[in-house]
Design a protein around this motif. Structure first.
Motif, PDB file in Angstrom:
ATOM      1  N   PHE A  41      22.029 107.842 137.079  1.00 15.59           N
ATOM      2  CA  PHE A  41      20.801 106.885 137.167  1.00 15.59           C
ATOM      3  C   PHE A  41      19.734 107.252 135.976  1.00 15.59           C
ATOM      4  O   PHE A  41      19.914 108.476 135.475  1.00 15.59           O
ATOM      5  CB  PHE A  41      20.084 107.366 138.647  1.00 15.59           C
ATOM      6  CG  PHE A  41      19.366 108.537 138.740  1.00 15.59           C
ATOM      7  CD1 PHE A  41      18.231 108.918 138.427  1.00 15.59           C
ATOM      8  CD2 PHE A  41      20.373 109.305 139.393  1.00 15.59           C
ATOM      9  CE1 PHE A  41      17.763 110.032 138.796  1.00 15.59           C
ATOM     10  CE2 PHE A  41      19.806 110.863 139.568  1.00 15.59           C
ATOM     11  CZ  PHE A  41      18.656 110.810 139.343  1.00 15.59           C
ATOM     12  N   ALA A  42      18.804 106.570 135.733  1.00 18.24           N
ATOM     13  CA  ALA A  42      17.681 106.707 135.004  1.00 18.24           C
ATOM     14  C   ALA A  42      16.379 106.205 135.325  1.00 18.24           C
ATOM     15  O   ALA A  42      16.442 105.168 135.911  1.00 18.24           O
ATOM     16  CB  ALA A  42      18.228 106.514 133.378  1.00 18.24           C
ATOM     17  N   VAL A  43      15.259 106.900 134.926  1.00 20.92           N
ATOM     18  CA  VAL A  43      14.184 106.201 135.135  1.00 20.92           C
ATOM     19  C   VAL A  43      13.448 106.355 133.747  1.00 20.92           C
ATOM     20  O   VAL A  43      13.378 107.378 133.174  1.00 20.92           O
ATOM     21  CB  VAL A  43      13.174 107.185 136.075  1.00 20.92           C
ATOM     22  CG1 VAL A  43      11.761 106.592 136.278  1.00 20.92           C
ATOM     23  CG2 VAL A  43      13.848 107.405 137.353  1.00 20.92           C
ATOM     24  N   LEU A  63      22.849 104.354 129.545  1.00 16.70           N
ATOM     25  CA  LEU A  63      23.386 105.544 130.607  1.00 16.70           C
ATOM     26  C   LEU A  63      24.462 106.072 129.883  1.00 16.70           C
ATOM     27  O   LEU A  63      24.281 107.507 129.789  1.00 16.70           O
ATOM     28  CB  LEU A  63      23.468 104.703 131.760  1.00 16.70           C
ATOM     29  CG  LEU A  63      22.624 104.271 132.629  1.00 16.70           C
ATOM     30  CD1 LEU A  63      23.390 103.444 133.826  1.00 16.70           C
ATOM     31  CD2 LEU A  63      21.931 105.371 133.193  1.00 16.70           C
ATOM     32  N   GLU A  64      25.254 105.787 129.246  1.00 12.75           N
ATOM     33  CA  GLU A  64      26.348 106.372 128.635  1.00 12.75           C
ATOM     34  C   GLU A  64      25.785 107.225 127.570  1.00 12.75           C
ATOM     35  O   GLU A  64      26.153 108.661 127.349  1.00 12.75           O
ATOM     36  CB  GLU A  64      27.314 105.543 127.867  1.00 12.75           C
ATOM     37  CG  GLU A  64      28.267 104.933 129.066  1.00 12.75           C
ATOM     38  CD  GLU A  64      29.108 103.746 128.401  1.00 12.75           C
ATOM     39  OE1 GLU A  64      29.111 103.234 127.377  1.00 12.75           O
ATOM     40  OE2 GLU A  64      29.715 102.892 129.530  1.00 12.75           O
ATOM     41  N   ALA A 102      11.794 109.480 129.629  1.00 18.49           N
ATOM     42  CA  ALA A 102      12.913 109.267 130.338  1.00 18.49           C
ATOM     43  C   ALA A 102      13.597 110.404 131.143  1.00 18.49           C
ATOM     44  O   ALA A 102      13.753 111.391 130.690  1.00 18.49           O
ATOM     45  CB  ALA A 102      13.924 108.908 129.112  1.00 18.49           C
ATOM     46  N   VAL A 103      14.154 110.074 132.329  1.00 19.93           N
ATOM     47  CA  VAL A 103      14.817 110.959 133.078  1.00 19.93           C
ATOM     48  C   VAL A 103      16.177 110.457 133.210  1.00 19.93           C
ATOM     49  O   VAL A 103      16.313 109.484 133.658  1.00 19.93           O
ATOM     50  CB  VAL A 103      14.109 111.204 134.396  1.00 19.93           C
ATOM     51  CG1 VAL A 103      14.649 112.119 135.343  1.00 19.93           C
ATOM     52  CG2 VAL A 103      12.549 111.619 134.200  1.00 19.93           C
ATOM     53  N   PHE A 104      17.233 111.457 133.216  1.00 24.18           N
ATOM     54  CA  PHE A 104      18.296 111.076 133.385  1.00 24.18           C
ATOM     55  C   PHE A 104      19.085 111.801 134.299  1.00 24.18           C
ATOM     56  O   PHE A 104      18.909 113.096 134.315  1.00 24.18           O
ATOM     57  CB  PHE A 104      19.401 111.027 132.171  1.00 24.18           C
ATOM     58  CG  PHE A 104      20.899 110.813 132.382  1.00 24.18           C
ATOM     59  CD1 PHE A 104      21.224 109.489 132.657  1.00 24.18           C
ATOM     60  CD2 PHE A 104      21.660 111.820 132.378  1.00 24.18           C
ATOM     61  CE1 PHE A 104      22.670 109.208 132.712  1.00 24.18           C
ATOM     62  CE2 PHE A 104      23.029 111.648 132.832  1.00 24.18           C
ATOM     63  CZ  PHE A 104      23.649 110.337 132.670  1.00 24.18           C
ATOM     64  N   GLY A 105      19.770 111.021 135.185  1.00 29.58           N
ATOM     65  CA  GLY A 105      20.476 112.225 136.436  1.00 29.58           C
ATOM     66  C   GLY A 105      21.964 111.777 136.311  1.00 29.58           C
ATOM     67  O   GLY A 105      22.434 110.631 136.445  1.00 29.58           O
ATOM     68  N   LEU A 106      22.717 112.684 136.999  1.00 30.04           N
ATOM     69  CA  LEU A 106      24.132 112.587 136.970  1.00 30.04           C
ATOM     70  C   LEU A 106      24.539 113.364 138.151  1.00 30.04           C
ATOM     71  O   LEU A 106      24.380 114.594 138.328  1.00 30.04           O
ATOM     72  CB  LEU A 106      24.734 113.086 135.856  1.00 30.04           C
ATOM     73  CG  LEU A 106      26.469 113.124 135.778  1.00 30.04           C
ATOM     74  CD1 LEU A 106      26.864 111.571 135.725  1.00 30.04           C
ATOM     75  CD2 LEU A 106      27.010 113.848 134.560  1.00 30.04           C
TER      76      LEU A 106
END
Length: 111
Positions: A41-43, A63-64, A102-106
């Protein structure tokens, strides 16, 4: 363009900015998903989302990119695009450059 943006801001059928109107929270789009259906996900702030609105990426490729190179790379690409079009000819916009976060979560382990 600025007049159109201001006319649509914080209006039904337009878009809502909490910075200028705390009642905007009443118009937030929300949802829920189960963690077993979520992989990443990303915010993004609107400035970081320019990666998609400018057409540099679609949501999947954004996202990638963040998964492979980090959110900083997404913002770097947005900044490069903004610098390449300082007058907003290719990508019309009200501000030459906008805040970008930006915040990215995996999720790597299933709960």
């Amino acid at each position: 363009m600025k007049r159109q943006e201001l006319a649509a801001r914080n209006q039904p059928g337009g878009y809502w900015v909490a910075e200028t109107n705390p009642a905007a929270v009443d118009h937030a789009l929300t949802g829920q998903t189960h963690l077993d259906q979520l992989r990443r996900f990303a915010v993004l702030s609107d400035g970081a989302a320019r990666a998609v609105t400018f057409g540099l990426h679609d949501w999947t490729s954004a996202l990638e990119l963040m998964q492979a190179a980090g959110a900083t790379e997404l913002i770097r690409q947005v900044r490069a695009a903004e610098r390449s079009d300082p007058d907003g000819t290719r990508w019309p916009r009200n501000k030459r450059s906008d805040d970008a976060a930006a915040v990215f979560g995996l999720l790597t382990q299933r709960v």
